[in-house]
Motif scaffolding. Sequence first.
Motif, PDB file in Angstrom:
ATOM      1  N   THR A  94      21.767   8.212  45.296  1.00 28.23           N
ATOM      2  CA  THR A  94      21.332   9.593  45.128  1.00 28.23           C
ATOM      3  C   THR A  94      20.046   9.810  45.892  1.00 28.23           C
ATOM      4  OG1 THR A  94      22.299   9.629  42.920  1.00 28.23           O
ATOM      5  CG2 THR A  94      20.730  11.365  43.444  1.00 28.23           C
ATOM      6  N   LEU A  95      19.945  10.945  46.595  1.00 25.16           N
ATOM      7  CA  LEU A  95      18.723  11.262  47.327  1.00 25.16           C
ATOM      8  C   LEU A  95      17.635  11.645  46.331  1.00 25.16           C
ATOM      9  CD1 LEU A  95      20.122  13.333  50.326  1.00 25.16           C
ATOM     10  CD2 LEU A  95      19.286  10.988  50.342  1.00 25.16           C
ATOM     11  N   THR A  96      16.651  10.813  46.202  1.00 27.64           N
ATOM     12  CA  THR A  96      15.555  11.091  45.284  1.00 27.64           C
ATOM     13  C   THR A  96      14.394  11.689  46.058  1.00 27.64           C
ATOM     14  OG1 THR A  96      14.733   8.843  45.603  1.00 27.64           O
ATOM     15  CG2 THR A  96      16.187   9.232  43.733  1.00 27.64           C
ATOM     16  N   PRO A  97      13.653  12.616  45.473  1.00 27.49           N
ATOM     17  CA  PRO A  97      12.536  13.218  46.185  1.00 27.49           C
ATOM     18  C   PRO A  97      11.450  12.199  46.483  1.00 27.49           C
ATOM     19  CG  PRO A  97      12.523  13.848  43.856  1.00 27.49           C
ATOM     20  CD  PRO A  97      13.812  13.129  44.104  1.00 27.49           C
ATOM     21  N   LYS A  98      10.859  12.329  47.680  1.00 23.20           N
ATOM     22  CA  LYS A  98       9.781  11.428  48.050  1.00 23.20           C
ATOM     23  C   LYS A  98       8.520  11.794  47.280  1.00 23.20           C
ATOM     24  CE  LYS A  98      11.525  10.722  52.732  1.00 23.20           C
ATOM     25  NZ  LYS A  98      11.231  10.862  54.187  1.00 23.20           N
ATOM     26  N   PRO A  99       7.635  10.818  47.059  1.00 24.85           N
ATOM     27  CA  PRO A  99       6.371  11.131  46.390  1.00 24.85           C
ATOM     28  C   PRO A  99       5.617  12.201  47.163  1.00 24.85           C
ATOM     29  CG  PRO A  99       6.685   8.751  46.589  1.00 24.85           C
ATOM     30  CD  PRO A  99       7.761   9.393  47.403  1.00 24.85           C
ATOM     31  N   ARG A 100       5.038  13.139  46.456  1.00 30.29           N
ATOM     32  CA  ARG A 100       4.334  14.239  47.121  1.00 30.29           C
ATOM     33  C   ARG A 100       3.054  13.720  47.759  1.00 30.29           C
ATOM     34  NH1 ARG A 100       5.477  19.602  46.728  1.00 30.29           N
ATOM     35  NH2 ARG A 100       3.935  20.965  47.687  1.00 30.29           N
ATOM     36  N   LEU A 101       2.838  14.138  48.986  1.00 32.61           N
ATOM     37  CA  LEU A 101       1.630  13.759  49.712  1.00 32.61           C
ATOM     38  C   LEU A 101       0.574  14.835  49.472  1.00 32.61           C
ATOM     39  CD1 LEU A 101       3.335  12.602  53.040  1.00 32.61           C
ATOM     40  CD2 LEU A 101       2.638  11.196  51.094  1.00 32.61           C
ATOM     41  N   TYR A 102      -0.258  14.578  48.481  1.00 30.21           N
ATOM     42  CA  TYR A 102      -1.178  15.618  48.028  1.00 30.21           C
ATOM     43  C   TYR A 102      -2.191  16.003  49.092  1.00 30.21           C
ATOM     44  CZ  TYR A 102       0.776  14.607  43.440  1.00 30.21           C
ATOM     45  OH  TYR A 102       1.645  14.432  42.382  1.00 30.21           O
ATOM     46  N   HIS A 103      -2.545  15.068  49.963  1.00 32.74           N
ATOM     47  CA  HIS A 103      -3.548  15.409  50.972  1.00 32.74           C
ATOM     48  C   HIS A 103      -3.022  16.465  51.942  1.00 32.74           C
ATOM     49  CE1 HIS A 103      -1.254  11.941  52.427  1.00 32.74           C
ATOM     50  NE2 HIS A 103      -1.506  12.332  53.659  1.00 32.74           N
ATOM     51  N   PHE A 104      -1.708  16.525  52.151  1.00 32.81           N
ATOM     52  CA  PHE A 104      -1.171  17.579  53.007  1.00 32.81           C
ATOM     53  C   PHE A 104      -1.287  18.942  52.323  1.00 32.81           C
ATOM     54  CE2 PHE A 104       1.196  14.116  55.220  1.00 32.81           C
ATOM     55  CZ  PHE A 104       0.713  14.386  56.494  1.00 32.81           C
ATOM     56  N   ASP A 105      -1.072  18.992  51.019  1.00 31.54           N
ATOM     57  CA  ASP A 105      -1.288  20.242  50.279  1.00 31.54           C
ATOM     58  C   ASP A 105      -2.738  20.696  50.408  1.00 31.54           C
ATOM     59  OD1 ASP A 105       1.314  20.604  49.319  1.00 31.54           O
ATOM     60  OD2 ASP A 105       0.962  19.288  47.614  1.00 31.54           O
ATOM     61  N   ILE A 106      -3.659  19.747  50.297  1.00 30.02           N
ATOM     62  CA  ILE A 106      -5.073  20.081  50.388  1.00 30.02           C
ATOM     63  C   ILE A 106      -5.415  20.595  51.777  1.00 30.02           C
ATOM     64  CG2 ILE A 106      -7.402  19.104  50.331  1.00 30.02           C
ATOM     65  CD1 ILE A 106      -6.448  17.235  48.103  1.00 30.02           C
ATOM     66  N   ILE A 107      -4.893  19.944  52.805  1.00 30.38           N
ATOM     67  CA  ILE A 107      -5.165  20.396  54.169  1.00 30.38           C
ATOM     68  C   ILE A 107      -4.628  21.807  54.386  1.00 30.38           C
ATOM     69  CG2 ILE A 107      -4.673  19.982  56.612  1.00 30.38           C
ATOM     70  CD1 ILE A 107      -4.571  16.983  55.947  1.00 30.38           C
ATOM     71  N   LYS A 108      -3.422  22.067  53.902  1.00 32.87           N
ATOM     72  CA  LYS A 108      -2.864  23.414  54.039  1.00 32.87           C
ATOM     73  C   LYS A 108      -3.702  24.432  53.269  1.00 32.87           C
ATOM     74  CE  LYS A 108       1.368  22.619  52.694  1.00 32.87           C
ATOM     75  NZ  LYS A 108       2.782  22.946  52.346  1.00 32.87           N
ATOM     76  N   GLY A 109      -4.208  24.029  52.100  1.00 31.82           N
ATOM     77  CA  GLY A 109      -5.049  24.928  51.326  1.00 31.82           C
ATOM     78  C   GLY A 109      -6.330  25.282  52.058  1.00 31.82           C
ATOM     79  N   VAL A 110      -6.975  24.287  52.642  1.00 34.48           N
ATOM     80  CA  VAL A 110      -8.196  24.540  53.407  1.00 34.48           C
ATOM     81  C   VAL A 110      -7.884  25.411  54.622  1.00 34.48           C
ATOM     82  CG1 VAL A 110     -10.005  23.457  54.795  1.00 34.48           C
ATOM     83  CG2 VAL A 110      -9.320  22.435  52.617  1.00 34.48           C
TER      84      VAL A 110
END
Length: 385
Positions: A29-45
């Motif tokens: 089963t295709l399981t979701p990859k762990p979220r890369l939180y630093h990419f969320d932060i970069i997009k937020g900035v």
Amino acid sequence: MIAATKNKPVLKKISNFIPVFTTFAMESTLTPKPRLYHFDIIKGVAIFLVIMGHVLTMCVRSIDRATVFKIIGQIHMPLFFFISGWFAYREDARGLPVLPKLRSRALQLLVPMVVVSSLWIYYFPHSGLESPLDSTWCGLWSNEWKNGYWFTPVLFEIILCYSAAVLMLRRVSSAAGACLCGAAVWGIMLLLSMCCGDVSSALNGWGSFSLATAYFPAFYFGAMGSRYRDGFKSALASSGLMTVAIIVFAITLYYCCWPWEMPQNAALSILVPPVMHIALAVITLRVFEQWSTAALKPGASALACGAASWWMLLGRESLAIYLLHYFFLFPMGVFRPWLEAVNVSFVPLAAFSALWALLISLCVLAVVRIISLSAPLAFMLTGKK
């Protein structure tokens, strides 16, 4: 009792088989990859910087010469394209790159762009704003900046061009070969955007193709970083690489912000911006990966954790914020005399634009929360399914 005893070996075999079956099912089963939180932060900035830039250029106006405005204008969009490239790269079970899902990306990017930008045309005359863009139907379709909504169609065009690169990537295994694939596609894009006369004018006007050409290297660099992520991560830990990246970024940023003070020729004007975008991506990824790890680990201070959570929230809603924040801009010309009096210096101007960007961000997030209650509206206005 005898029947139950006889069944025990069978039950034992079945119970031994269950964990094996469960493991197989989980692995298949295709399981979701762990979220890369630093990419969320970069997009937020990055999206926060977008709003800061629009506070200066649309709300205050006539202070576009400010250093802070020039720097902001050079750094936020390359980061979005780099991150988009990182997540666009996917592999199949054999480790071969797969084509992006063009239909879903078209729906996510183009439908809300058309809907929201059309609404903006009707709202703009009532906003009291002065825009450097052509906020009309003609500006929406025939101008490369698309009333300020150019990012989504340009990203889709880049994804189309990246699809052509994927077909070549499936035939190469080395990093050098992968780089050549990207260079070949970018070279064709350059030829189309510069050397085709009326066709070039149509592509760059109606299609914003010159912008797609300008940001394709950042997108492709993100895809290659994702493909060779182990080696890329090791390289980011190198002090030597970071030293080179910082020096290169400083020089190329100066060139892009104040080109009239630097040597000029056609080759430099083409090559310097992508080099700056790549150096920026390297520095940003190293800085925010380290910071997010420290801010989100157990035992981190509440202030650091709260700050990281705020930027992650903005990052996860970055597309919605990009699409809707124009409607919350308002005239601030009353502040121009004060800003001029301080000679539009970096610190006061950055603080001023950041303060209003914070207020605008909160307003947009509140509206996004309301819109999310309606699935059709969420899709049409923010691209969420």
